[in-house]
Each structure stands twice: as structure tokens, then as C-alpha cells.
Design a protein around this motif. Structure first.
Motif, PDB file in Angstrom:
ATOM      1  N   ARG A   3       4.776  -3.706  43.925  1.00 54.89           N
ATOM      2  CA  ARG A   3       4.863  -4.478  45.002  1.00 54.89           C
ATOM      3  C   ARG A   3       5.668  -3.575  46.020  1.00 54.89           C
ATOM      4  NH1 ARG A   3       9.296  -6.406  40.093  1.00 54.89           N
ATOM      5  NH2 ARG A   3       7.793  -7.094  39.256  1.00 54.89           N
ATOM      6  N   LEU A   4       5.457  -2.880  45.898  1.00 55.22           N
ATOM      7  CA  LEU A   4       5.665  -2.190  47.350  1.00 55.22           C
ATOM      8  C   LEU A   4       5.058  -1.955  48.290  1.00 55.22           C
ATOM      9  CD1 LEU A   4       7.810   0.189  49.184  1.00 55.22           C
ATOM     10  CD2 LEU A   4       7.526   2.173  47.724  1.00 55.22           C
ATOM     11  N   ALA A   5       3.568  -1.497  47.581  1.00 50.05           N
ATOM     12  CA  ALA A   5       2.433  -2.101  48.803  1.00 50.05           C
ATOM     13  C   ALA A   5       2.571  -2.727  49.133  1.00 50.05           C
ATOM     14  CB  ALA A   5       1.186  -1.495  47.918  1.00 50.05           C
ATOM     15  N   ARG A   6       2.771  -4.162  48.884  1.00 45.14           N
ATOM     16  CA  ARG A   6       2.596  -5.905  49.063  1.00 45.14           C
ATOM     17  C   ARG A   6       3.939  -6.054  50.163  1.00 45.14           C
ATOM     18  NH1 ARG A   6       1.626  -7.920  43.138  1.00 45.14           N
ATOM     19  NH2 ARG A   6      -0.979  -7.697  43.457  1.00 45.14           N
ATOM     20  N   ALA A   7       4.674  -5.582  50.205  1.00 42.44           N
ATOM     21  CA  ALA A   7       6.191  -5.179  51.108  1.00 42.44           C
ATOM     22  C   ALA A   7       5.652  -5.401  52.003  1.00 42.44           C
ATOM     23  CB  ALA A   7       7.062  -4.897  50.128  1.00 42.44           C
ATOM     24  N   LEU A   8       4.940  -4.199  52.209  1.00 42.56           N
ATOM     25  CA  LEU A   8       4.669  -3.564  53.496  1.00 42.56           C
ATOM     26  C   LEU A   8       3.631  -3.798  54.096  1.00 42.56           C
ATOM     27  CD1 LEU A   8       4.544   0.609  52.645  1.00 42.56           C
ATOM     28  CD2 LEU A   8       6.046  -0.719  53.838  1.00 42.56           C
ATOM     29  N   CYS A   9       2.662  -4.094  53.487  1.00 45.98           N
ATOM     30  CA  CYS A   9       1.510  -5.263  54.160  1.00 45.98           C
ATOM     31  C   CYS A   9       1.582  -6.477  54.681  1.00 45.98           C
ATOM     32  CB  CYS A   9       0.732  -5.349  52.942  1.00 45.98           C
ATOM     33  SG  CYS A   9      -0.751  -4.136  52.593  1.00 45.98           S
ATOM     34  N   SER A  10       3.354  -7.085  54.293  1.00 46.56           N
ATOM     35  CA  SER A  10       3.967  -8.387  54.539  1.00 46.56           C
ATOM     36  C   SER A  10       4.738  -7.911  56.168  1.00 46.56           C
ATOM     37  CB  SER A  10       5.081  -9.001  53.671  1.00 46.56           C
ATOM     38  OG  SER A  10       4.797  -8.341  52.516  1.00 46.56           O
ATOM     39  N   LEU A  11       5.533  -6.901  55.915  1.00 47.09           N
ATOM     40  CA  LEU A  11       5.665  -5.967  56.969  1.00 47.09           C
ATOM     41  C   LEU A  11       5.181  -5.747  58.253  1.00 47.09           C
ATOM     42  CD1 LEU A  11       8.842  -3.916  55.906  1.00 47.09           C
ATOM     43  CD2 LEU A  11       9.279  -6.272  56.764  1.00 47.09           C
ATOM     44  N   HIS A  12       4.001  -4.645  57.627  1.00 49.12           N
ATOM     45  CA  HIS A  12       3.206  -5.110  58.838  1.00 49.12           C
ATOM     46  C   HIS A  12       2.216  -5.983  59.470  1.00 49.12           C
ATOM     47  CE1 HIS A  12       3.511  -0.563  58.853  1.00 49.12           C
ATOM     48  NE2 HIS A  12       2.954  -0.211  56.873  1.00 49.12           N
TER      49      HIS A  12
END
Length: 115
Positions: A3-12
């Protein structure tokens, strides 16, 4: 991917969209050097998304494939140890690293200078 990686990808990705908008707006109404800087920053966001996806894939592979590979390595080491014990002809040969034999050993090869 976590989930953290998905959140970071969406922020990027959101940063990528914003920087692309800033690049276009600056190229139309502002300085060309600023547009180049915004374009470079948007490329950095693309690189960050790719890195996050790659790191997520590696973490997934490590979680799901490492135990099987570790078990295979341990089994191979155990097989090697058993093969070495099966090839030992006498106790003295084993303790002398293959250089000497018991007097009752059927092999009775001469001493080797290899060890």
C-alpha cells in the motif's frame, strides 16, 4: 506492491502531472530555462515511479520465492555432506583429510601429498 508503494507511486504521478503542467505553462509564457528545469523535474518523477515499482516487485519476490530457494540450498548442502560421508572409506581417512588409511581399510592407497 504494498500500500505504501502504491501511495508513493500515486504521489509521484500527481507530481508528474503538476510538473508537466508547469512545464507547458512556463514554455508558453515564461523563460525557456525554467521550462527545461520543470521538464527535468518531471522526468525525475517518472524515474521515482519506476524505482518504486521495481522495489515492490523485488520485495514481493523476496517474500514469496526466498523460502523455497533457501530450502533448496539447504537440501543441496545436506546432499553434499551425505555424499562425502558415503565416499569415506575409513575413520582415519576421514580425520586425516584423505591422506592416511586404517590398517584394516580395504582401499589402502598410499599417502598423498595433496593435503
Amino acid at each position: 506492491m504494498t500500500r505504501l508503494a502504491r501511495a508513493l507511486c500515486s504521489l509521484h504521478s500527481a507530481a508528474l502531472v503538476w510538473l508537466a503542467y508547469c512545464t507547458i505553462t512556463t514554455a508558453r509564457y515564461g523563460a525557456a530555462w525554467a521550462a527545461i528545469l520543470f521538464a527535468a523535474a518531471s522526468l525525475m518523477s517518472v524515474i521515482a515511479v519506476i524505482r518504486e515499482m521495481d522495489a515492490g516487485d523485488r520485495a514481493y519476490a523476496a517474500r514469496h520465492h526466498a523460502p523455497a530457494a533457501e530450502a533448496e540450498d539447504q537440501a543441496a548442502l545436506l546432499d553434499d555432506a551425505v555424499r562425502d560421508l558415503d565416499n569415506a572409506c575409513c575413520e582415519r581417512w576421514w580425520t586425516a583429510l584423505g591422506t592416511d588409511h586404517d590398517p584394516t581399510c580395504p582401499v589402502q592407497q598410499p599417502r598423498s601429498d595433496a593435503a
